[in-house]
Write an enzyme that holds these catalytic residues in place. Structure first.
Site, PDB file in Angstrom:
ATOM      1  CE  LYS A  34      -1.978  -1.114   3.945  1.00  0.00           C
ATOM      2  NZ  LYS A  34      -1.291  -2.381   4.272  1.00  0.00           N
ATOM      3  NE  ARG A  49      -4.638  -1.179   9.878  1.00  0.00           N
ATOM      4  CZ  ARG A  49      -3.555  -0.721   9.260  1.00  0.00           C
ATOM      5  NH1 ARG A  49      -3.555   0.483   8.752  1.00  0.00           N
ATOM      6  NH2 ARG A  49      -2.490  -1.472   9.153  1.00  0.00           N
ATOM      7  NE  ARG A  64       7.931  -2.520   6.155  1.00  0.00           N
ATOM      8  CZ  ARG A  64       6.612  -2.485   6.295  1.00  0.00           C
ATOM      9  NH1 ARG A  64       5.875  -1.877   5.406  1.00  0.00           N
ATOM     10  NH2 ARG A  64       6.042  -3.056   7.326  1.00  0.00           N
ATOM     11  NE  ARG A 119       6.238  -0.185   9.978  1.00  0.00           N
ATOM     12  CZ  ARG A 119       5.107  -0.285   9.283  1.00  0.00           C
ATOM     13  NH1 ARG A 119       5.025   0.286   8.087  1.00  0.00           N
ATOM     14  NH2 ARG A 119       4.078  -0.936   9.754  1.00  0.00           N
ATOM     15  NE  ARG A 128       2.064  -4.731  11.123  1.00  0.00           N
ATOM     16  CZ  ARG A 128       3.220  -4.580  10.474  1.00  0.00           C
ATOM     17  NH1 ARG A 128       4.356  -4.976  11.019  1.00  0.00           N
ATOM     18  NH2 ARG A 128       3.227  -4.025   9.283  1.00  0.00           N
TER      19      ARG A 128
HETATM   20  P1  AP5 Z   1       4.875  -1.629   1.791  1.00  0.00           P
HETATM   21  O1  AP5 Z   1       4.539  -0.796   0.608  1.00  0.00           O
HETATM   22  O2  AP5 Z   1       5.607  -0.983   2.921  1.00  0.00           O
HETATM   23  O3  AP5 Z   1       3.556  -2.374   2.323  1.00  0.00           O
HETATM   24  P2  AP5 Z   1       2.320  -1.816   3.151  1.00  0.00           P
HETATM   25  O4  AP5 Z   1       1.105  -2.496   2.631  1.00  0.00           O
HETATM   26  O5  AP5 Z   1       2.321  -0.324   3.176  1.00  0.00           O
HETATM   27  O6  AP5 Z   1       2.693  -2.452   4.553  1.00  0.00           O
HETATM   28  P3  AP5 Z   1       2.641  -1.872   6.028  1.00  0.00           P
HETATM   29  O7  AP5 Z   1       3.382  -2.872   6.873  1.00  0.00           O
HETATM   30  O8  AP5 Z   1       3.114  -0.449   6.093  1.00  0.00           O
HETATM   31  O9  AP5 Z   1       1.117  -1.941   6.306  1.00  0.00           O
HETATM   32  P4  AP5 Z   1       0.439  -1.969   7.650  1.00  0.00           P
HETATM   33  O10 AP5 Z   1      -0.966  -1.810   7.197  1.00  0.00           O
HETATM   34  O11 AP5 Z   1       0.716  -3.117   8.530  1.00  0.00           O
HETATM   35  O12 AP5 Z   1       1.121  -0.758   8.441  1.00  0.00           O
HETATM   36  P5  AP5 Z   1       0.659   0.716   8.783  1.00  0.00           P
HETATM   37  O13 AP5 Z   1       1.864   1.555   8.796  1.00  0.00           O
HETATM   38  O14 AP5 Z   1      -0.523   1.129   7.974  1.00  0.00           O
HETATM   39  O15 AP5 Z   1       5.698  -2.914   1.281  1.00  0.00           O
HETATM   40  C1  AP5 Z   1       6.273  -3.825   2.192  1.00  0.00           C
HETATM   41  C2  AP5 Z   1       7.667  -4.275   1.663  1.00  0.00           C
HETATM   42  O16 AP5 Z   1       7.482  -5.047   0.471  1.00  0.00           O
HETATM   43  C3  AP5 Z   1       8.582  -3.107   1.278  1.00  0.00           C
HETATM   44  O17 AP5 Z   1       9.903  -3.443   1.611  1.00  0.00           O
HETATM   45  C4  AP5 Z   1       8.434  -2.992  -0.249  1.00  0.00           C
HETATM   46  O18 AP5 Z   1       9.640  -2.547  -0.829  1.00  0.00           O
HETATM   47  C5  AP5 Z   1       8.123  -4.426  -0.653  1.00  0.00           C
HETATM   48  N1  AP5 Z   1       7.154  -4.500  -1.748  1.00  0.00           N
HETATM   49  C6  AP5 Z   1       6.072  -3.693  -1.972  1.00  0.00           C
HETATM   50  N2  AP5 Z   1       5.395  -4.089  -3.080  1.00  0.00           N
HETATM   51  C7  AP5 Z   1       6.056  -5.194  -3.552  1.00  0.00           C
HETATM   52  C8  AP5 Z   1       5.857  -6.065  -4.662  1.00  0.00           C
HETATM   53  N3  AP5 Z   1       4.814  -5.894  -5.507  1.00  0.00           N
HETATM   54  N4  AP5 Z   1       6.724  -7.092  -4.842  1.00  0.00           N
HETATM   55  C9  AP5 Z   1       7.764  -7.290  -3.984  1.00  0.00           C
HETATM   56  N5  AP5 Z   1       8.029  -6.484  -2.914  1.00  0.00           N
HETATM   57  C10 AP5 Z   1       7.179  -5.450  -2.704  1.00  0.00           C
HETATM   58  O19 AP5 Z   1       0.095   0.538  10.286  1.00  0.00           O
HETATM   59  C11 AP5 Z   1       0.955   0.234  11.348  1.00  0.00           C
HETATM   60  C12 AP5 Z   1       0.142   0.144  12.645  1.00  0.00           C
HETATM   61  O20 AP5 Z   1      -0.486   1.421  12.938  1.00  0.00           O
HETATM   62  C13 AP5 Z   1      -1.029  -0.851  12.638  1.00  0.00           C
HETATM   63  O21 AP5 Z   1      -0.588  -2.167  12.947  1.00  0.00           O
HETATM   64  C14 AP5 Z   1      -1.945  -0.245  13.721  1.00  0.00           C
HETATM   65  O22 AP5 Z   1      -1.463  -0.544  15.012  1.00  0.00           O
HETATM   66  C15 AP5 Z   1      -1.789   1.246  13.514  1.00  0.00           C
HETATM   67  N6  AP5 Z   1      -2.788   1.789  12.567  1.00  0.00           N
HETATM   68  C16 AP5 Z   1      -2.523   2.309  11.324  1.00  0.00           C
HETATM   69  N7  AP5 Z   1      -3.653   2.685  10.723  1.00  0.00           N
HETATM   70  C17 AP5 Z   1      -4.666   2.406  11.590  1.00  0.00           C
HETATM   71  C18 AP5 Z   1      -6.087   2.541  11.511  1.00  0.00           C
HETATM   72  N8  AP5 Z   1      -6.685   3.024  10.415  1.00  0.00           N
HETATM   73  N9  AP5 Z   1      -6.815   2.130  12.581  1.00  0.00           N
HETATM   74  C19 AP5 Z   1      -6.229   1.626  13.691  1.00  0.00           C
HETATM   75  N10 AP5 Z   1      -4.888   1.460  13.818  1.00  0.00           N
HETATM   76  C20 AP5 Z   1      -4.109   1.849  12.776  1.00  0.00           C
END
Ligand code: AP5
Length: 216
Positions: A13, A88, A127, A161, A172
């Site tokens: 994402k 979410r 990552r 991270r 997660r």
């Molecule tokens: P990346 O693009 O970083 O993936 P992502 O989907 O953004 O993954 P996240 O881990 O950031 O998502 P998340 O939803 O767990 O975390 P968030 O920060 O939102 O890609 C991952 C890796 O793969 C990278 O190294 C990239 O280079 C590689 N890659 C990407 N695409 C690829 C491909 N096609 N092929 C190969 N490699 C690829 O949330 C963190 C925490 O915050 C949550 O756990 C929660 O506690 C809290 N939080 C956030 N939002 C909310 C909400 N709305 N409500 C409640 N709590 C929340």
């Protein structure tokens, strides 16, 4: 244009939202990034977010909804945005509808990045990002052009991270299955949901997203 990128942790994402920001000028609204900024500031919200994120749980809906409501009101979001990590829960999805309704605005599409769980673990464990400008990389799939040097700003410092460890990732994924995946039918019923193959390489996923946007 107003878009949502939906998918489990590590689906890509953030990677794709950054590309949409660069190519289409859509503002990337990442609730994860906002919470990490709060953690770095050491505020009471940040202290709460640190505990919740390290446990792999979700922050309370009302905090996240207020955070997004304030952000979408800002001037730079007028020309469109891409939501990364929000909504979410069904409550967040309903609150987003209300927010947009008040502005006489609507969503253009909800794009689901579909990926296998086994691939997610590999993506998350490899990552890392630039400590200075935040550019994202992966040990195997997206290495800097020159080892140890950020392509964007030239910094040689990188960070990982805290929530990218096996125990937290399992929590997660469970939160995604139980609380986030149930919102997919909500958007499907309204004809907004589009699926792309998140297992393809980064450029191919971008191409598929561009195809979706061209079809709107
Ligand atoms: P990346 O693009 O970083 O993936 P992502 O989907 O953004 O993954 P996240 O881990 O950031 O998502 P998340 O939803 O767990 O975390 P968030 O920060 O939102 O890609 C991952 C890796 O793969 C990278 O190294 C990239 O280079 C590689 N890659 C990407 N695409 C690829 C491909 N096609 N092929 C190969 N490699 C690829 O949330 C963190 C925490 O915050 C949550 O756990 C929660 O506690 C809290 N939080 C956030 N939002 C909310 C909400 N709305 N409500 C409640 N709590 C929340």
């Amino acid at each position: 244009m107003r878009l949502i990128l939906l998918g489990p942790p590590g689906a890509g994402k953030g990677t794709q939202a950054k590309r949409l920001q660069e190519s289409r000028g859509l503002v990337q609204l990442s609730t994860g990034d906002m919470l990490r900024a709060a953690v770095a500031s050491g505020s009471p919200l940040g202290q709460q977010a640190k505990r919740v994120m390290e446990a792999g749980e979700l922050m309370p809906d009302e905090i996240i909804i207020d955070m997004i409501a304030e952000r979408v009101d800002q001037q730079d979001c007028r020309n469109g945005f891409v939501l990364d990590g929000f909504p979410r829960t069904t409550r967040q999805a309903a609150a987003l509808d209300e927010m947009l309704k008040r502005k006489n605005a609507s969503l253009d599409a909800v794009i689901e990045l579909a990926v296998d769980e086994a691939a997610l673990i590999e993506r998350i464990s490899g990552r890392f990002s630039c400590a200075k400008c935040g550019a994202g990389y992966h040990e195997k799939f997206q290495r800097p052009k020159k080892d140890g040097v950020c392509d964007v700003c030239g910094s040689t410092e990188f960070v990982r991270r805290k929530d990218d460890n096996a125990t937290t990732v399992a929590a997660r994924l469970e939160a995604y299955r139980n609380q986030t995946a149930p919102i997919l039918p909500y958007y499907e019923e309204r004809g907004l949901l589009r699926r792309v193959d998140g297992m393809a390489d980064v450029d191919e996923v971008t191409r598929q997203i561009e195809d979706v946007l061209a079809s709107l």
